[in-house]
Write a protein that holds these residues in place. Structure first.
Motif: not given
Length: 295
Positions: A69-83, A88-94
């Protein structure tokens, strides 16, 4: 190709300052799919329900797989790439709110280490809570209260299983308290001509310490955050057509409308009038006279 969404809900009604749901989702990604998020506008947790991928936060890559499980933060650069072979299958909650950052810290997440590997039964518990948030979806006040209660339950499970001394202060909590005080002050006073010095004084920090806290928490300077916060509020006013450029500038604490237009263009890439022209899909400029000339 687009993800296969098993479910998705976006909340339009967020009256609670403590914690409020933004989105809940469960989806399967196609091969090599990149999530269309580069600077989140809220906090988020993503649980890998199968497959694998790469999560990048602040330029650092983390390999994630089932039960991570991984966390994202507002106004922070991210990248999330499936293999490319086992996406992957993801449950997401923001979510967002004044409690969000403190509870994420207590749950064992921080920007320099945003990934946790859960035991199977904890991962199943988290997935069921997100399922429950979707089940209780809705814009009614009782649905909002229920979704907030479930977010607290989810975070409580993560705090309980975090690997730190539960009788001590959570990692990063002291800095996070100062950080949250600064955010609260900005949110409550952005309409006044406050400066970073005012924010630092309210948080009981020196300006240099405030800078370090912001960079540690969200990789953004206090000045940049204050500017972007004001421009986001200005965008809301523009979309509601709540005044001229001068009036909107004053409403977000910027006394010089030309300086406001400069900042607006730096943040959005467009002047206020051009932003509204695009928003109204080519509306004739004469219909935007209420904005005044901001060129």
């Amino acid at each position: 190709m687009e993800p296969d969404y098993h479910y998705y809900f976006k909340n339009q009604f967020r009256p609670l300052a403590s914690l409020s749901l933004h989105e809940a989702a469960y989806f399967s990604c196609p091969e090599s799919y990149v999530l269309p998020i580069d600077h989140p506008d809220a906090y988020a947790l993503y649980l890998v329900d199968g497959g694998k991928g790469i999560y990048t936060l602040g330029g650092k890559e983390f390999a994630v797989r089932e039960y991570d499980i991984f966390a994202m933060y507002p106004n922070t650069p991210i990248r999330c790439t499936a293999d490319k072979t086992d996406p992957f299958k993801l449950f997401g909650l923001s979510f967002d709110g004044v409690d969000a950052r403190l509870l994420l810290n207590a749950a064992g997440f921080e920007p320099k280490n945003p990934v946790r590997t859960l035991e199977h039964h904890i991962a199943m518990q988290i997935s069921k809570v997100i399922d429950g948030i979707y089940t209780w979806r809705g814009q009614e006040i009782y649905s909002t209260i229920q979704s907030t209660a479930l977010i607290y339950a989810l975070l409580s499970a993560l705090v309980r299983t975090a690997s730190w001394d539960q009788t001590a202060m959570p990692p990063g909590w002291t800095g996070a308290v100062h950080f949250q005080n600064a955010l609260d002050y900005i949110a409550g006073n952005y309409s006044k001509p406050i400066s970073v010095i005012d924010v630092a004084n309210h948080a009981n920090l020196s300006r240099s310490r405030l800078y370090r806290v912001f960079m540690q928490q969200i990789f953004v300077s206090p000045q940049q955050y204050l500017t972007e916060f004001r421009i986001r509020q200005a965008i809301h006013l523009l979309e509601k057509r709540k005044g001229s450029v001068k009036e909107i500038a004053l409403a977000v604490g910027i006394e010089d409308p030309l300086y406001f237009s400069t900042l607006f263009k730096q943040v959005t890439g467009r002047s206020p009038k051009n932003y509204m022209r695009e928003l109204t899909d080519g509306t004739d400029a004469s219909q935007l006279d209420y904005l005044e000339d901001d060129s």
